[in-house]
Design a protein around this motif. Structure first.
Motif, PDB file in Angstrom:
ATOM      1  N   GLU A   1       8.681  14.365  -0.538  1.00 54.03           N
ATOM      2  CA  GLU A   1       7.642  15.406  -0.571  1.00 54.03           C
ATOM      3  C   GLU A   1       6.331  14.900  -1.160  1.00 54.03           C
ATOM      4  OE1 GLU A   1      10.087  16.238  -4.407  1.00 54.03           O
ATOM      5  OE2 GLU A   1      10.577  15.704  -2.337  1.00 54.03           O
ATOM      6  N   ARG A   2       6.371  13.759  -1.861  1.00 58.95           N
ATOM      7  CA  ARG A   2       5.148  13.169  -2.415  1.00 58.95           C
ATOM      8  C   ARG A   2       4.400  12.302  -1.401  1.00 58.95           C
ATOM      9  NH1 ARG A   2       6.172  11.240  -8.602  1.00 58.95           N
ATOM     10  NH2 ARG A   2       6.370  13.313  -9.485  1.00 58.95           N
ATOM     11  N   MET A   3       4.997  12.072  -0.256  1.00 58.15           N
ATOM     12  CA  MET A   3       4.369  11.231   0.769  1.00 58.15           C
ATOM     13  C   MET A   3       3.566  12.131   1.704  1.00 58.15           C
ATOM     14  SD  MET A   3       4.899   8.026   0.328  1.00 58.15           S
ATOM     15  CE  MET A   3       4.379   7.478   1.933  1.00 58.15           C
ATOM     16  N   ASN A   4       2.278  12.292   1.388  1.00 57.75           N
ATOM     17  CA  ASN A   4       1.444  13.216   2.158  1.00 57.75           C
ATOM     18  C   ASN A   4       0.212  12.540   2.756  1.00 57.75           C
ATOM     19  OD1 ASN A   4      -0.171  12.803  -0.034  1.00 57.75           O
ATOM     20  ND2 ASN A   4       0.193  14.810  -0.949  1.00 57.75           N
ATOM     21  N   GLY A   5       0.240  11.192   2.824  1.00 57.30           N
ATOM     22  CA  GLY A   5      -0.871  10.475   3.433  1.00 57.30           C
ATOM     23  C   GLY A   5      -2.030  10.185   2.500  1.00 57.30           C
ATOM     24  N   LEU A   6      -1.873  10.540   1.221  1.00 62.70           N
ATOM     25  CA  LEU A   6      -2.952  10.336   0.253  1.00 62.70           C
ATOM     26  C   LEU A   6      -2.575   9.255  -0.758  1.00 62.70           C
ATOM     27  CD1 LEU A   6      -3.727  14.084  -0.488  1.00 62.70           C
ATOM     28  CD2 LEU A   6      -4.993  12.539   1.028  1.00 62.70           C
ATOM     29  N   PRO A   7      -3.565   8.538  -1.288  1.00 63.71           N
ATOM     30  CA  PRO A   7      -3.278   7.584  -2.357  1.00 63.71           C
ATOM     31  C   PRO A   7      -3.029   8.336  -3.665  1.00 63.71           C
ATOM     32  CG  PRO A   7      -5.613   7.537  -1.770  1.00 63.71           C
ATOM     33  CD  PRO A   7      -4.944   8.499  -0.843  1.00 63.71           C
ATOM     34  N   GLU A   8      -1.789   8.296  -4.149  1.00 62.03           N
ATOM     35  CA  GLU A   8      -1.434   9.066  -5.344  1.00 62.03           C
ATOM     36  C   GLU A   8      -0.551   8.302  -6.333  1.00 62.03           C
ATOM     37  OE1 GLU A   8      -1.685  13.585  -3.661  1.00 62.03           O
ATOM     38  OE2 GLU A   8       0.303  12.674  -3.720  1.00 62.03           O
ATOM     39  N   SER A   9      -0.327   7.016  -6.094  1.00 61.37           N
ATOM     40  CA  SER A   9       0.564   6.271  -6.987  1.00 61.37           C
ATOM     41  C   SER A   9      -0.170   5.840  -8.254  1.00 61.37           C
ATOM     42  CB  SER A   9       1.130   5.047  -6.263  1.00 61.37           C
ATOM     43  OG  SER A   9       0.222   3.964  -6.300  1.00 61.37           O
ATOM     44  N   HIS A  10       0.576   5.177  -9.129  1.00 64.02           N
ATOM     45  CA  HIS A  10       0.020   4.622 -10.365  1.00 64.02           C
ATOM     46  C   HIS A  10      -0.259   3.136 -10.220  1.00 64.02           C
ATOM     47  CE1 HIS A  10       2.322   8.153 -12.255  1.00 64.02           C
ATOM     48  NE2 HIS A  10       1.064   8.497 -12.085  1.00 64.02           N
ATOM     49  N   GLY A  11      -0.354   2.647  -8.976  1.00 70.90           N
ATOM     50  CA  GLY A  11      -0.626   1.242  -8.695  1.00 70.90           C
ATOM     51  C   GLY A  11       0.313   0.651  -7.659  1.00 70.90           C
ATOM     52  N   CYS A  12       1.545   1.135  -7.641  1.00 73.23           N
ATOM     53  CA  CYS A  12       2.526   0.642  -6.676  1.00 73.23           C
ATOM     54  C   CYS A  12       2.222   1.149  -5.269  1.00 73.23           C
ATOM     55  CB  CYS A  12       3.927   1.093  -7.079  1.00 73.23           C
ATOM     56  SG  CYS A  12       4.565   0.260  -8.554  1.00 73.23           S
ATOM     57  N   ILE A  13       3.001   0.677  -4.324  1.00 75.27           N
ATOM     58  CA  ILE A  13       2.936   1.148  -2.948  1.00 75.27           C
ATOM     59  C   ILE A  13       4.189   1.987  -2.732  1.00 75.27           C
ATOM     60  CG2 ILE A  13       2.979   0.507  -0.520  1.00 75.27           C
ATOM     61  CD1 ILE A  13       1.547  -1.894  -3.044  1.00 75.27           C
ATOM     62  N   ARG A  14       3.999   3.296  -2.627  1.00 78.46           N
ATOM     63  CA  ARG A  14       5.109   4.235  -2.428  1.00 78.46           C
ATOM     64  C   ARG A  14       5.407   4.391  -0.943  1.00 78.46           C
ATOM     65  NH1 ARG A  14       3.124   9.303  -6.179  1.00 78.46           N
ATOM     66  NH2 ARG A  14       3.397   8.334  -8.213  1.00 78.46           N
ATOM     67  N   MET A  15       6.695   4.587  -0.633  1.00 78.71           N
ATOM     68  CA  MET A  15       7.123   4.775   0.746  1.00 78.71           C
ATOM     69  C   MET A  15       8.191   5.860   0.822  1.00 78.71           C
ATOM     70  SD  MET A  15       7.410   0.773   1.983  1.00 78.71           S
ATOM     71  CE  MET A  15       7.673   1.229   3.709  1.00 78.71           C
ATOM     72  N   HIS A  16       8.345   6.434   2.039  1.00 83.32           N
ATOM     73  CA  HIS A  16       9.482   7.319   2.287  1.00 83.32           C
ATOM     74  C   HIS A  16      10.758   6.517   2.023  1.00 83.32           C
ATOM     75  CE1 HIS A  16       7.499  10.786   4.164  1.00 83.32           C
ATOM     76  NE2 HIS A  16       6.706   9.926   4.782  1.00 83.32           N
ATOM     77  N   ASN A  17      11.804   7.181   1.592  1.00 82.64           N
ATOM     78  CA  ASN A  17      13.047   6.494   1.238  1.00 82.64           C
ATOM     79  C   ASN A  17      13.699   5.797   2.423  1.00 82.64           C
ATOM     80  OD1 ASN A  17      13.469   7.010  -1.725  1.00 82.64           O
ATOM     81  ND2 ASN A  17      12.893   9.019  -0.950  1.00 82.64           N
ATOM     82  N   ALA A  18      13.773   6.448   3.566  1.00 84.17           N
ATOM     83  CA  ALA A  18      14.356   5.794   4.748  1.00 84.17           C
ATOM     84  C   ALA A  18      13.513   4.593   5.169  1.00 84.17           C
ATOM     85  CB  ALA A  18      14.482   6.787   5.901  1.00 84.17           C
ATOM     86  N   ASP A  19      12.189   4.684   5.007  1.00 84.57           N
ATOM     87  CA  ASP A  19      11.300   3.577   5.386  1.00 84.57           C
ATOM     88  C   ASP A  19      11.476   2.370   4.472  1.00 84.57           C
ATOM     89  OD1 ASP A  19      10.323   5.222   7.378  1.00 84.57           O
ATOM     90  OD2 ASP A  19       8.384   5.583   6.402  1.00 84.57           O
ATOM     91  N   ILE A  20      11.556   2.573   3.157  1.00 83.39           N
ATOM     92  CA  ILE A  20      11.719   1.431   2.257  1.00 83.39           C
ATOM     93  C   ILE A  20      13.089   0.794   2.471  1.00 83.39           C
ATOM     94  CG2 ILE A  20      12.495   2.746   0.225  1.00 83.39           C
ATOM     95  CD1 ILE A  20      10.322  -0.439   0.136  1.00 83.39           C
ATOM     96  N   ALA A  21      14.115   1.587   2.762  1.00 87.86           N
ATOM     97  CA  ALA A  21      15.444   1.023   3.045  1.00 87.86           C
ATOM     98  C   ALA A  21      15.397   0.179   4.316  1.00 87.86           C
ATOM     99  CB  ALA A  21      16.481   2.134   3.161  1.00 87.86           C
ATOM    100  N   ASP A  22      14.687   0.666   5.339  1.00 91.26           N
ATOM    101  CA  ASP A  22      14.559  -0.075   6.592  1.00 91.26           C
ATOM    102  C   ASP A  22      13.783  -1.377   6.371  1.00 91.26           C
ATOM    103  OD1 ASP A  22      14.829  -0.277   9.536  1.00 91.26           O
ATOM    104  OD2 ASP A  22      12.643  -0.028   9.506  1.00 91.26           O
ATOM    105  N   LEU A  23      12.636  -1.294   5.703  1.00 92.28           N
ATOM    106  CA  LEU A  23      11.832  -2.480   5.438  1.00 92.28           C
ATOM    107  C   LEU A  23      12.624  -3.489   4.610  1.00 92.28           C
ATOM    108  CD1 LEU A  23       9.085  -3.948   5.602  1.00 92.28           C
ATOM    109  CD2 LEU A  23       8.437  -2.740   3.497  1.00 92.28           C
ATOM    110  N   PHE A  24      13.316  -3.022   3.598  1.00 87.36           N
ATOM    111  CA  PHE A  24      14.134  -3.873   2.720  1.00 87.36           C
ATOM    112  C   PHE A  24      15.102  -4.715   3.549  1.00 87.36           C
ATOM    113  CE2 PHE A  24      17.665  -4.740  -0.153  1.00 87.36           C
ATOM    114  CZ  PHE A  24      17.091  -4.914  -1.400  1.00 87.36           C
TER     115      PHE A  24
END
Length: 168
Positions: free
Chosen positions: A132-155
């Motif tokens: 729900e935090r993935m809304n197309g806006l830069p909102e992290s504290h420095g990291c690169i945030r991703m949807h959970n299924a996307d980071i698992a796929d990229l990993f």
């Protein structure tokens, strides 16, 4: 695009801050594209800036293989918890790191490596976040945030050591 040698590698991760997109490039072809969320405070390399660092990096470590989607990490270790509404309400202040971590290390001395600009020492990751935090806006504290299924796929698609280029 500047690179440390005369030409970019055939395979690398490209992160465009302006479009909030990550592209996985293999053999000079885009094979995957994912939305991301970079730093709310913009770009910058200084320790304590809460900005996303620019330039060439590499994946220095892959953390979380085999963990379920939404697995919670603190200090790069799985806690055994799975993110849900109850945890969200119990810890509303937490910057959630979920599912997988791809820990970045800078490759450019003086820009994103060593001293007060060292990306690895700043603990900058690509990681999952509550979807729900993935809304197309830069909102992290420095990291690169991703949807959970996307980071698992990229990993699963990349090896430790692959280069990562972060640019505006």
């Amino acid at each position: 695009m500047a690179y440390l040698s005369s030409s970019p590698p055939d395979s690398f991760i490209d992160i465009a801050i302006a479009s909030q997109q990550l592209r996985l490039i293999e053999n000079q072809q885009i094979i995957r594209t994912y939305p991301v969320s970079t730093a709310q405070k913009g770009v910058g390399e200084l320790k304590g800036s809460y900005c996303t660092p620019r330039g060439w990096h590499k994946i220095r470590a892959k953390i979380g293989a085999g963990q379920p989607l939404n697995a919670v990490f603190i200090g790069r270790r799985a806690t055994g918890e799975i993110y849900n509404d109850i945890l969200k309400q119990q810890h509303p202040e937490r910057d959630w790191i979920l599912t997988r971590i791809l820990w970045l290390g800078g490759l450019e001395p003086g820009r994103n490596r060593y001293g007060n600009v060292d990306t690895a020492w700043r603990y900058i990751y690509l990681h999952g976040t509550p979807d729900e935090r993935m809304n197309g806006l830069p909102e992290s504290h420095g990291c690169i945030r991703m949807h959970n299924a996307d980071i698992a796929d990229l990993f699963d698609c990349v090896e430790a050591g692959i280069c990562v280029y972060i640019h505006e």
